[in-house]
Design a protein around this motif. Structure first.
Motif, short mmCIF file in Angstrom:
data_model
loop_
_atom_site.label_atom_id
_atom_site.label_comp_id
_atom_site.label_asym_id
_atom_site.label_seq_id
_atom_site.Cartn_x
_atom_site.Cartn_y
_atom_site.Cartn_z
N MET A 5 -79.66 36.67 24.84
CA MET A 5 -80.19 36.16 26.10
C MET A 5 -79.72 34.73 26.31
SD MET A 5 -81.69 38.33 27.81
CE MET A 5 -82.74 37.51 29.02
N ILE A 6 -79.19 34.47 27.50
CA ILE A 6 -78.75 33.11 27.77
C ILE A 6 -79.71 32.50 28.78
CG2 ILE A 6 -76.30 33.01 27.27
CD1 ILE A 6 -75.86 34.25 29.98
N ASP A 7 -79.85 31.21 28.72
CA ASP A 7 -80.75 30.55 29.64
C ASP A 7 -79.95 30.03 30.83
OD1 ASP A 7 -82.61 29.16 30.99
OD2 ASP A 7 -82.80 27.52 29.53
N LEU A 8 -79.99 30.78 31.92
CA LEU A 8 -79.19 30.39 33.09
C LEU A 8 -79.78 29.17 33.79
CD1 LEU A 8 -78.27 33.88 34.54
CD2 LEU A 8 -76.73 32.23 33.50
N ASN A 9 -81.05 28.86 33.47
CA ASN A 9 -81.66 27.70 34.12
C ASN A 9 -81.45 26.42 33.33
OD1 ASN A 9 -82.62 29.14 36.30
ND2 ASN A 9 -84.30 29.94 35.04
N LYS A 10 -80.67 26.53 32.25
CA LYS A 10 -80.44 25.35 31.41
C LYS A 10 -79.76 24.25 32.24
CE LYS A 10 -76.56 24.80 28.35
NZ LYS A 10 -75.90 25.15 27.12
N ASP A 11 -80.18 23.01 32.03
CA ASP A 11 -79.64 21.88 32.79
C ASP A 11 -78.13 21.77 32.55
OD1 ASP A 11 -78.81 19.31 33.70
OD2 ASP A 11 -80.91 18.68 33.65
N VAL A 12 -77.40 21.61 33.63
CA VAL A 12 -75.94 21.59 33.55
C VAL A 12 -75.43 20.43 32.68
CG1 VAL A 12 -75.54 20.20 35.63
CG2 VAL A 12 -73.86 21.92 34.95
N LYS A 13 -76.30 19.42 32.46
CA LYS A 13 -75.78 18.27 31.69
C LYS A 13 -75.48 18.66 30.24
CE LYS A 13 -80.20 16.15 30.43
NZ LYS A 13 -81.29 15.56 31.17
N VAL A 23 -72.92 14.51 35.44
CA VAL A 23 -74.03 15.34 35.90
C VAL A 23 -74.44 14.90 37.31
CG1 VAL A 23 -76.06 14.07 35.04
CG2 VAL A 23 -76.12 16.52 35.16
N LYS A 24 -74.34 13.59 37.57
CA LYS A 24 -74.70 13.07 38.90
C LYS A 24 -73.77 13.64 39.97
CE LYS A 24 -76.75 8.64 37.51
NZ LYS A 24 -76.07 8.09 36.32
N LEU A 25 -72.48 13.69 39.62
CA LEU A 25 -71.50 14.20 40.59
C LEU A 25 -71.74 15.69 40.84
CD1 LEU A 25 -68.29 12.43 39.24
CD2 LEU A 25 -69.72 11.74 41.14
N LEU A 26 -72.09 16.41 39.78
CA LEU A 26 -72.35 17.85 39.95
C LEU A 26 -73.60 18.06 40.80
CD1 LEU A 26 -71.55 19.14 36.36
CD2 LEU A 26 -70.25 19.61 38.42
N ASN A 27 -74.62 17.22 40.57
CA ASN A 27 -75.84 17.34 41.38
C ASN A 27 -75.53 17.16 42.86
OD1 ASN A 27 -78.19 15.79 38.99
ND2 ASN A 27 -77.19 17.78 39.01
N LYS A 28 -74.58 16.25 43.15
CA LYS A 28 -74.20 16.05 44.56
C LYS A 28 -73.69 17.34 45.18
CE LYS A 28 -72.79 11.22 45.08
NZ LYS A 28 -71.63 10.35 45.23
N PRO A 152 -64.54 23.79 46.46
CA PRO A 152 -64.90 22.99 47.64
C PRO A 152 -65.23 21.55 47.24
CG PRO A 152 -66.34 24.91 47.43
CD PRO A 152 -65.47 24.89 46.23
N LEU A 153 -65.33 20.69 48.24
CA LEU A 153 -65.68 19.27 48.09
C LEU A 153 -65.99 18.82 46.68
CD1 LEU A 153 -68.10 18.63 51.01
CD2 LEU A 153 -65.63 18.56 50.91
N THR A 154 -65.15 18.02 46.09
CA THR A 154 -65.51 17.61 44.74
C THR A 154 -65.77 16.11 44.65
OG1 THR A 154 -63.19 17.60 44.26
CG2 THR A 154 -64.41 19.53 43.56
N TYR A 155 -65.85 15.42 45.79
CA TYR A 155 -66.13 13.97 45.75
C TYR A 155 -65.27 13.30 44.68
CZ TYR A 155 -70.09 15.19 48.65
OH TYR A 155 -70.87 15.67 49.68
N GLU A 156 -65.94 12.57 43.78
CA GLU A 156 -65.14 11.83 42.78
C GLU A 156 -64.73 12.70 41.60
OE1 GLU A 156 -68.75 9.48 43.21
OE2 GLU A 156 -67.97 10.63 44.85
N LEU A 157 -65.09 13.97 41.65
CA LEU A 157 -64.69 14.86 40.55
C LEU A 157 -63.28 15.35 40.84
CD1 LEU A 157 -67.59 17.33 39.83
CD2 LEU A 157 -66.37 16.00 38.14
N LYS A 158 -62.43 15.32 39.84
CA LYS A 158 -61.09 15.88 40.05
C LYS A 158 -61.16 17.40 39.89
CE LYS A 158 -57.96 12.13 39.35
NZ LYS A 158 -58.99 11.11 39.44
N GLN A 159 -60.30 18.11 40.66
CA GLN A 159 -60.25 19.57 40.53
C GLN A 159 -60.10 20.00 39.07
OE1 GLN A 159 -60.61 22.16 42.56
NE2 GLN A 159 -60.77 21.07 44.49
#
Length: 685
Positions: A5-13, A23-28, A152-159
């Motif tokens: 079982m994997i926890d899909l709700n686990k924080d992306v950080k 993590v801030k950029l991903l939250n955006k 889509p839109l990645t702001y300051e994140l590089k592809q």
């Protein structure tokens, strides 16, 4: 499943490579959990899987080449800029590669070694050039050598970075995602399982993979949505006891004294409404009809039945002017029957408002007409029985339910002048029954529509002058510049000034835009209505219902920027009086689609035909402008491209619901979970 079982709700950080900054950029991007990450789908793909020989390359295309470095990088300096140049060759030619300010590449390439380069190639005569390509050694396969997703839109994140983070997220869930669709659905529709679909939507090996993966995900999204809406409707119908209005109150009392004859379509719709009002189920009806098809009179007749059965009714309009117009037409007919109508809009005085609220609560007001001011908490009815919302798509599901809470399960009619093809209406208003008025009153003249290019400007202006001399008025509509509201206002104001000072200096020109306060807008519309303003320059704020019988001409600037449905809405603002009316579409651009769309507008005045065409021609894109219909956003489905899937899914959803209306059977357990999850945050199911 056991330990997997994997926890899909686990924080992306906690996903590898994310960390506190990213993590801030991903939250955006609205990515908060592992699940959000793996369902952040690509918007496009680049095929970097097959290298090309230089001689096959076409100027301007993005290609992957495999070539040998012939020298070390040479550097040149221009002011502060460093230009690095590398010459590479394959068996068929030589390519000059240039990078700017990438000094660290100096020792990156060894003469005689093979490398991969992916970028835009330019062919100048027999010479090939490439600027700033992505590069890798021949045995690496991270950023080339396959089909690469573009997000889509990645702001300051590089592809590249986002791609690697998503790859890490996918590694964590590889083959462990719990299936979300029942086996029988997957088998009958020949759909991929969830693990396969999620992996291949991000990293397809062949493009056919992408199609299969997308088909599965779109299917699931649309099916969930359709089931949720049907379930909402079933719950609504089964659990609630509605009002049974009096069978002895006849709608014909009003129909017989109207100064005009109702059309067959209007009579048919009134029958449906009458039947609903007399049944014990709460009515939930969407009344669709083209601009000017006579929806208001239907609302009035239904309100009459409610009031004469001992209840109050309320009509909600999106603007104060529209509300005032409804009040006029209602009073004109209903006051003879001793029915008391009142207007509630935000601009009335505090004293007047207090008095209205009091009379409403005592039951001294039978019909309250107003704007969303009606939704405020202190508005209390004595016994509300019928709610009519006008221009439905501006009141979301949530607002409909707010009004409904002011009464014991009142009957609801939602009116909309935006003709929506039935298939789509089922998705947007799946919780409502749908009535359609599909014929216009016989006295309506067809609005003559012409599409013209810039070069005709002078003729158009002279035509406007002739019309104004005859006492008519004109609307000029500017398109919305989405990105920049300031520019938008500027363009409206500048155009109005130019018209006032130069083109139409002998007439009164005024302007209207969305940023103005409601009171200002209302004042200007009132002046236009009273004939004090001859030419009104506006953004699309005028598309909703104001009746100025004297305006006979509508000029739409840059008509190619509007959707057909919207052009049709705008056009409906003229032609409301006894005069022949005209709509002039000024357009630029020569694309086939633009020409076809202009042709549709000139050929037909039927909103339903136009909205079907809009779907066909616009392909993707937002059919409804900024939607606030309270439905979840689609992550991958697109109501235009996927209309085929939508039709198929609707058929399946109806079958499932017929057999198992509450989705309670074992085989539909997963579907029930999906529906719950989809709407848990939005609508009570």
């Amino acid at each position: 499943m056991g330990y997997n079982m994997i926890d899909l709700n686990k924080d992306v950080k906690y996903v590898k490579m994310v960390g506190p900054n990213r993590v801030k950029l991903l939250n955006k991007l609205n990515i908060y959990t592992l699940k959000d990450l793996i369902t952040y789908y690509p918007r496009d793909y680049e095929d970097r899987s097959k290298p090309k020989n230089l001689y096959e390359c076409i100027d301007g295309e993005e290609v992957l080449i495999e070539a040998m470095a012939t020298n070390k990088i040479s550097e040149m300096h221009k002011g502060k800029m460093t230009i690095s140049r590398l010459i590479v060759k394959d068996q068929t030619g030589t390519c000059y590669i240039t990078w700017f300010n990438q000094g660290y590449l100096r020792d990156k390439f060894q003469p005689g070694k093979m490398y991969k380069f992916y970028g835009k190639i330019s062919v100048k005569g027999s010479r090939f050039e490439m600027n700033s390509p992505i590069h890798e050694e021949i045995d690496q396969k991270r950023n080339t050598g396959k089909i690469i997703p573009i997000y889509p839109l990645t702001y300051e994140l590089k592809q590249n970075t986002l791609r690697r983070i998503i790859e890490n997220g996918l590694l964590e869930v590889k083959d462990k995602l719990p299936e979300t669709l029942p086996k029988y659905i997957l088998q009958e529709n020949n759909l991929w399982d969830i693990n396969h679909a999620i992996e291949r939507i991000h990293f397809p090996i062949e493009f056919s993979d992408f199609n299969k993966a997308r088909e599965r995900l779109v299917f699931e999204e649309l099916l969930t949505m359709q089931l949720a809406l049907l379930k909402l409707k079933n719950n609504h119908e089964q659990s609630l006891k509605g009002i049974q209005f009096n069978k002895d109150v006849n709608m014909s009392d009003i129909i017989n004294i109207l100064p005009f004859k109702l059309t067959k379509a209007q009579l048919r719709v009134l029958e449906e409404i009458d039947r609903d009002m007399e049944s014990a189920k709460p009515m939930n009806r969407l009344l669709q009809g083209d601009v000017g098809s006579g929806k208001t009179v239907i609302a009035m007749i239904a309100a009459y039945k409610a009031v004469k059965s001992g209840y109050q009714a309320t009509i909600m309009a999106p603007t104060a002017i529209l509300a005032s117009q409804h009040l006029e037409s209602f009073q004109g007919i209903l006051s003879d029957f001793g029915i008391r109508c009142e207007l509630l809009i935000s601009s009335i005085t505090k004293k007047k408002k207090t008095e209205i609220l009091e009379r409403l609560q005592n039951g001294e007001i039978d019909i309250l007409i107003g704007t969303h001011a009606i939704l405020e908490e202190n508005v209390v009815f004595k016994n509300l029985g019928l709610v009519v919302t006008d221009e439905q798509h501006r009141f979301g599901v949530k607002q409909r339910s707010t009004v409904a809470t002011k009464a014991q399960n009142p009957d609801i009619i939602a009116m909309s002048a935006t003709p929506i093809p039935r298939t789509l209406a089922l998705i947007l208003y799946g919780d409502l029954d749908i009535s359609i008025i599909d014929e216009l009153p016989p006295n309506r003249k067809k609005i003559e529509t012409y599409a013209v290019r810039k070069s005709m400007e002078e003729r158009v202006n002279n035509f406007i002058k002739t019309q104004i001399k005859e006492g008519r008025q004109a609307y000029i509509v500017c398109p919305l510049v989405e990105e920049n509201e300031e520019m938008q206002l500027k363009s409206v104001i500048e155009l109005a000034e130019k018209y006032q000072k130069e083109t139409f200096c002998e007439y009164t020109v005024s302007y209207l835009h969305g940023k103005m306060k409601a009171k200002e807008k209302d004042e200007i519309m009132q002046k236009f209505k009273d004939g004090e303003i001859q030419i009104l320059v506006a953004t699309t704020v005028i598309e909703v219902g104001v009746n100025v019988p004297n305006s006979s001409i509508m000029v739409i600037e840059n008509a190619e920027r509007f959707g057909l449905a919207q052009l049709h809405q705008l056009r409906g603002r003229v032609g409301r009086g006894e005069y022949q009316s005209y709509c002039i579409l000024k357009y630029e651009g020569n694309g086939e689609t633009t020409r076809q769309r202009m042709k549709v507008m000139c050929d037909t005045n039927d909103g339903f035909i136009i909205s079907e065409k809009d779907l066909e021609l616009r392909g993707a894109g937002d059919f409804f402008g900024t939607e606030q219909h309270g439905l979840p956003e689609f992550k991958i489905a697109n109501l235009f491209e996927d209309i085929g899937v939508l039709k198929k899914v609707q058929r399946i959803a109806f079958e499932i619901m017929e057999e198992d209306a509450l989705l309670s059977s074992e085989k539909n357990k997963m579907l029930n979970e999906l529906v719950k999850e989809k709407f848990s945050t939005r609508i009570e199911i």
